[in-house]
Design a protein around this motif. Sequence first.
Motif, PDB file in Angstrom:
ATOM      1  N   ARG A 140     -14.065  18.126 -11.763  1.00 19.67           N
ATOM      2  CA  ARG A 140     -13.134  18.314 -12.589  1.00 19.67           C
ATOM      3  C   ARG A 140     -12.320  19.432 -11.841  1.00 19.67           C
ATOM      4  O   ARG A 140     -13.191  20.479 -11.874  1.00 19.67           O
ATOM      5  CB  ARG A 140     -13.568  18.530 -14.065  1.00 19.67           C
ATOM      6  CG  ARG A 140     -12.379  18.273 -15.028  1.00 19.67           C
ATOM      7  CD  ARG A 140     -13.000  18.491 -16.337  1.00 19.67           C
ATOM      8  NE  ARG A 140     -13.386  19.633 -16.867  1.00 19.67           N
ATOM      9  CZ  ARG A 140     -12.923  20.132 -17.827  1.00 19.67           C
ATOM     10  NH1 ARG A 140     -12.074  19.819 -18.546  1.00 19.67           N
ATOM     11  NH2 ARG A 140     -13.393  21.479 -18.029  1.00 19.67           N
ATOM     12  N   ASP A 157      -9.364  21.126 -13.251  1.00 16.64           N
ATOM     13  CA  ASP A 157      -9.267  22.152 -14.005  1.00 16.64           C
ATOM     14  C   ASP A 157      -9.374  21.828 -15.643  1.00 16.64           C
ATOM     15  O   ASP A 157      -9.726  20.603 -15.718  1.00 16.64           O
ATOM     16  CB  ASP A 157      -7.650  22.887 -14.013  1.00 16.64           C
ATOM     17  CG  ASP A 157      -6.755  21.544 -13.590  1.00 16.64           C
ATOM     18  OD1 ASP A 157      -7.059  20.297 -14.396  1.00 16.64           O
ATOM     19  OD2 ASP A 157      -5.628  21.511 -13.106  1.00 16.64           O
ATOM     20  N   GLU A 158      -8.956  22.512 -16.646  1.00 16.18           N
ATOM     21  CA  GLU A 158      -9.080  22.209 -17.951  1.00 16.18           C
ATOM     22  C   GLU A 158      -8.437  21.090 -18.243  1.00 16.18           C
ATOM     23  O   GLU A 158      -8.993  20.058 -19.115  1.00 16.18           O
ATOM     24  CB  GLU A 158      -8.522  23.333 -18.686  1.00 16.18           C
ATOM     25  CG  GLU A 158      -8.500  23.334 -20.074  1.00 16.18           C
ATOM     26  CD  GLU A 158     -10.376  23.331 -20.562  1.00 16.18           C
ATOM     27  OE1 GLU A 158     -10.977  23.947 -19.809  1.00 16.18           O
ATOM     28  OE2 GLU A 158     -10.565  22.734 -21.289  1.00 16.18           O
ATOM     29  N   GLU A 159      -7.440  20.479 -17.679  1.00 11.65           N
ATOM     30  CA  GLU A 159      -6.555  19.357 -18.146  1.00 11.65           C
ATOM     31  C   GLU A 159      -7.271  18.092 -17.311  1.00 11.65           C
ATOM     32  O   GLU A 159      -6.768  16.990 -17.700  1.00 11.65           O
ATOM     33  CB  GLU A 159      -4.934  19.225 -17.918  1.00 11.65           C
ATOM     34  CG  GLU A 159      -4.508  20.323 -18.758  1.00 11.65           C
ATOM     35  CD  GLU A 159      -4.563  21.671 -18.466  1.00 11.65           C
ATOM     36  OE1 GLU A 159      -4.729  22.007 -17.207  1.00 11.65           O
ATOM     37  OE2 GLU A 159      -4.751  22.802 -19.534  1.00 11.65           O
ATOM     38  N   GLY A 160      -7.985  18.307 -16.255  1.00 16.73           N
ATOM     39  CA  GLY A 160      -8.410  17.230 -15.365  1.00 16.73           C
ATOM     40  C   GLY A 160      -9.445  16.183 -15.766  1.00 16.73           C
ATOM     41  O   GLY A 160      -9.988  16.421 -16.752  1.00 16.73           O
ATOM     42  N   GLU A 161      -9.302  15.050 -15.386  1.00 13.08           N
ATOM     43  CA  GLU A 161     -10.468  14.212 -15.548  1.00 13.08           C
ATOM     44  C   GLU A 161     -11.662  14.277 -14.690  1.00 13.08           C
ATOM     45  O   GLU A 161     -11.502  15.076 -13.637  1.00 13.08           O
ATOM     46  CB  GLU A 161      -9.760  12.818 -15.466  1.00 13.08           C
ATOM     47  CG  GLU A 161      -9.210  12.298 -13.755  1.00 13.08           C
ATOM     48  CD  GLU A 161      -8.885  11.051 -13.742  1.00 13.08           C
ATOM     49  OE1 GLU A 161      -9.126  10.075 -14.614  1.00 13.08           O
ATOM     50  OE2 GLU A 161      -7.964  10.785 -12.745  1.00 13.08           O
ATOM     51  N   ARG A 162     -12.530  13.647 -15.132  1.00 15.77           N
ATOM     52  CA  ARG A 162     -13.884  13.973 -14.508  1.00 15.77           C
ATOM     53  C   ARG A 162     -13.834  12.608 -13.490  1.00 15.77           C
ATOM     54  O   ARG A 162     -13.849  11.513 -13.918  1.00 15.77           O
ATOM     55  CB  ARG A 162     -15.261  14.015 -15.269  1.00 15.77           C
ATOM     56  CG  ARG A 162     -15.318  14.957 -16.197  1.00 15.77           C
ATOM     57  CD  ARG A 162     -16.238  14.902 -17.237  1.00 15.77           C
ATOM     58  NE  ARG A 162     -17.407  14.691 -16.823  1.00 15.77           N
ATOM     59  CZ  ARG A 162     -18.513  15.541 -16.803  1.00 15.77           C
ATOM     60  NH1 ARG A 162     -18.700  16.646 -17.211  1.00 15.77           N
ATOM     61  NH2 ARG A 162     -19.716  15.137 -16.314  1.00 15.77           N
ATOM     62  N   LYS A 188      -3.372  10.569  -9.213  1.00 17.34           N
ATOM     63  CA  LYS A 188      -3.122  11.849  -9.455  1.00 17.34           C
ATOM     64  C   LYS A 188      -4.100  13.038  -9.201  1.00 17.34           C
ATOM     65  O   LYS A 188      -4.021  13.839  -8.465  1.00 17.34           O
ATOM     66  CB  LYS A 188      -2.561  12.099 -10.901  1.00 17.34           C
ATOM     67  CG  LYS A 188      -1.930  13.420 -11.255  1.00 17.34           C
ATOM     68  CD  LYS A 188      -2.887  14.340 -12.128  1.00 17.34           C
ATOM     69  CE  LYS A 188      -2.328  15.492 -12.353  1.00 17.34           C
ATOM     70  NZ  LYS A 188      -3.009  16.331 -12.976  1.00 17.34           N
ATOM     71  N   THR A 189      -5.209  12.605  -9.445  1.00 16.71           N
ATOM     72  CA  THR A 189      -6.464  13.623  -9.344  1.00 16.71           C
ATOM     73  C   THR A 189      -6.701  13.836  -7.833  1.00 16.71           C
ATOM     74  O   THR A 189      -6.989  14.765  -7.352  1.00 16.71           O
ATOM     75  CB  THR A 189      -7.585  13.102 -10.226  1.00 16.71           C
ATOM     76  OG1 THR A 189      -7.213  12.993 -11.648  1.00 16.71           O
ATOM     77  CG2 THR A 189      -8.826  14.224  -9.960  1.00 16.71           C
ATOM     78  N   GLN A 240     -13.059  23.539 -11.164  1.00 15.38           N
ATOM     79  CA  GLN A 240     -13.544  24.071 -12.343  1.00 15.38           C
ATOM     80  C   GLN A 240     -15.070  23.747 -12.773  1.00 15.38           C
ATOM     81  O   GLN A 240     -15.749  24.239 -13.074  1.00 15.38           O
ATOM     82  CB  GLN A 240     -12.642  23.712 -13.644  1.00 15.38           C
ATOM     83  CG  GLN A 240     -13.266  24.388 -14.844  1.00 15.38           C
ATOM     84  CD  GLN A 240     -12.144  24.528 -16.021  1.00 15.38           C
ATOM     85  OE1 GLN A 240     -10.870  24.771 -15.559  1.00 15.38           O
ATOM     86  NE2 GLN A 240     -12.549  24.648 -17.147  1.00 15.38           N
ATOM     87  N   ASP A 241     -15.053  22.408 -12.395  1.00 18.88           N
ATOM     88  CA  ASP A 241     -16.528  21.934 -12.673  1.00 18.88           C
ATOM     89  C   ASP A 241     -16.873  21.239 -11.349  1.00 18.88           C
ATOM     90  O   ASP A 241     -16.154  20.103 -10.865  1.00 18.88           O
ATOM     91  CB  ASP A 241     -16.617  20.806 -13.650  1.00 18.88           C
ATOM     92  CG  ASP A 241     -16.022  21.614 -15.184  1.00 18.88           C
ATOM     93  OD1 ASP A 241     -16.826  22.579 -15.586  1.00 18.88           O
ATOM     94  OD2 ASP A 241     -14.849  21.569 -15.649  1.00 18.88           O
TER      95      ASP A 241
END
Lengths: 285, 451
Positions: free
Chosen positions: A38, A40-45, A69-70, A84-85
């Motif tokens: 992921r 960032d905070e708004e991101g999808e996994r 987009k991702t 982030q993750d």
Amino acid sequence: MSYKILEKREMVPNVHLIKVDAPDVAKAARAGQFIILRIDEEGERIPLTIADYDVEEGSVTIIFQEMGKTTKQLGTLSCSDDLQDFVGPLGHPADVRNLGTVVLVGGGIGIAPIHPQAKAYREAGNRVISIIGARNEGLLILEDEMRARSDELYVATDDGSKGHHGFVTDIVKEILDGDEEEVARIVVIGPPIMMRVAAGVIAPYDVETIVSLNPIMIDGTGMCGGCRVSVGGKTKFACVDGPEFNAKDVDFDLLMSRLSLYRDEEGQALENYNKCCSGSDCKCQ
Amino acid sequence: MPVQDPQERNSNFNEVALGYTEEQAVLEAGRCLECKNPKCMEGCPVNIDIPGFISKIKVRDFDGAIAKIKETNALPAICGRVCPQEEQCEILCILGKKSEPIAIGRLERFCADHERETNVEKRPVAEPSGKTVAVVGAGPAGLTVAADLARVGHSVTIFESLHEAGGVLIYGIPEFRLPKSIVKEEIDFITKLGVDVKVNYVIGRIKTLNELRDEFDAIFIGTGAGLPKFMGIEGENLNGVYSANEFLTRVNLMKAYRFPEYDTPIKPGKRVVVVGGGNVAMDAARCAQRLGADEVTIVYRRGDEELPARREEIEHAKEEGIVFRLLNNPVRIVEGENMTVAGVECIKMELGEPDGSGRRRPVPIEGSEHLIDADIFIVAIGTSPNPIIFTGSEGLERSEWGTIVVNEDGMTSIEGVCAGGDVVTGAATVISAMGAGKLAAETINTYLMDN
């Protein structure tokens, strides 16, 4: 948590390699497994199959194509940026054993996950014949690396700009038709349509054929059930039961249909992102 | 307790129940008889000194009240919202015999909220014991164990597979019932006790239980029951069929209700059918309503009385316009264009003789099949334990249902390894998991002190 990007490069247009600092993941990773990241905070996994890992360096390499987009946003990140993750390794490792001769087939971006398998199968004592393909020479990735990890390497391009003019499956068929090789197993990774075609081509030869599936998923630990695939008429979760399955049992039509579920939303997200990124004050530049 | 108007709240994700004011809390607390032998406490799985904290509210010592609660419960703002008090502490309240029992849950919530708003903090922690404990899973059970063991001085590390701690409190229970900011603050309280939370860390994949056992002096497994069950009916893999887990995870953990600001999409649906009658089914239905569906229907195979959800949740759902089709069971999902959902074929049920669980068994009425139009179908019929933890966990005894077997103290077949919550009992409540966590914490503490 955050995970530093150690290396980032565009391999061919729109296809990027990112090496991530994730020592715990690198230590446990095996060929065939995947990670979920992921941004960032708004991101999808999003799930991505591991393309390489280095225990000493503590790094895990992923290779992806800009699609939505991702992945587009991921492509704008650079060395020393953070994710982030980054969680993994997930799924079962490939069932690598000494079988004799193994044929590995990678199509397009699917060459990335085939790459660690070549190494693993060879280390297990197999004769590894690899077949890699792309639309044209300019889109072909990891050719040198695959050559180094294989006993034999074949290349196919749709337009004939490099190697065999045609599909990777043509070469598979040639090998299976010839008398020279007693093929014990074939592993095919690529776009679902390519895996479906390959499964059909290989079916009459009765050679064990493994595919790696990458459906939509959230957690990757069996919790959401979004990655349901139908294998041999039974519902399986690709994340915990797979990601590798026997090609002849996979319902590829269902897989492709489920992969297209959010096409409208993905289009909308990409459009918003592109609009945002044409401005000069964009946060992602 | 004041609530948001149903017509307003069914299109937003803000909290439904608004909570007591100071005056309301003091007034309610004033009704408590402070029984010498308080029955209410017998019903509390985490042994809160209920008359003790209520007596402090009476005299407006709100800081004292929350301190009293937190002696035994690290997650009061959560428990005050999602515990089924009506069947635990409140049902035993003497006042309930003649009129309404004391609203213990609402008072607990008031104390916790008051503390957060006024920022009282820091409770004493014992001297370090030098012992290390690994907790697998940061849900209600694991958080409780971690808090209790950290308080007595042990060094606790929690391993969580998702990117956020909280388990079902974060991915499952919706914002309008349990605001995520509150969950985060309660977890902050636990980290302030010195607990280290490692997210994105899947035990069974990055490290096995056996490897963890070599590194830590004791272990608690609280991995929950996260594996969704499906019905096994035709059409369940069509686009538009979700497990409640997936639907709720998209909405709650990934914030799909704020798409495209957040990247995770969801199919909101126009006509949504949810199968199941528990709290999870209510949560899924109410989320679907808030996402803008025209009609949301809950299909449940037994009757209204048998609905396993909390009465309050059922009433809230009804107020918000959720349609209940009881004594009905889906038998087939009808396929539309491009492998999507076009409808759900249901069969009417009647209640027959009681089954092994003592509940009357639902029996299908032959020939009563009928179609409900739907484009989204959500399966909320339960979950089972996640098997990943069993990879590389030699010696860990497991039941035929996939749950971990423990003794009466919460210890598994491996010495020094306890387990509790849904992974032991199968899917249950937040508070029962916390109760199991408390027991396991005591067992682990005794084990560490003896070894």
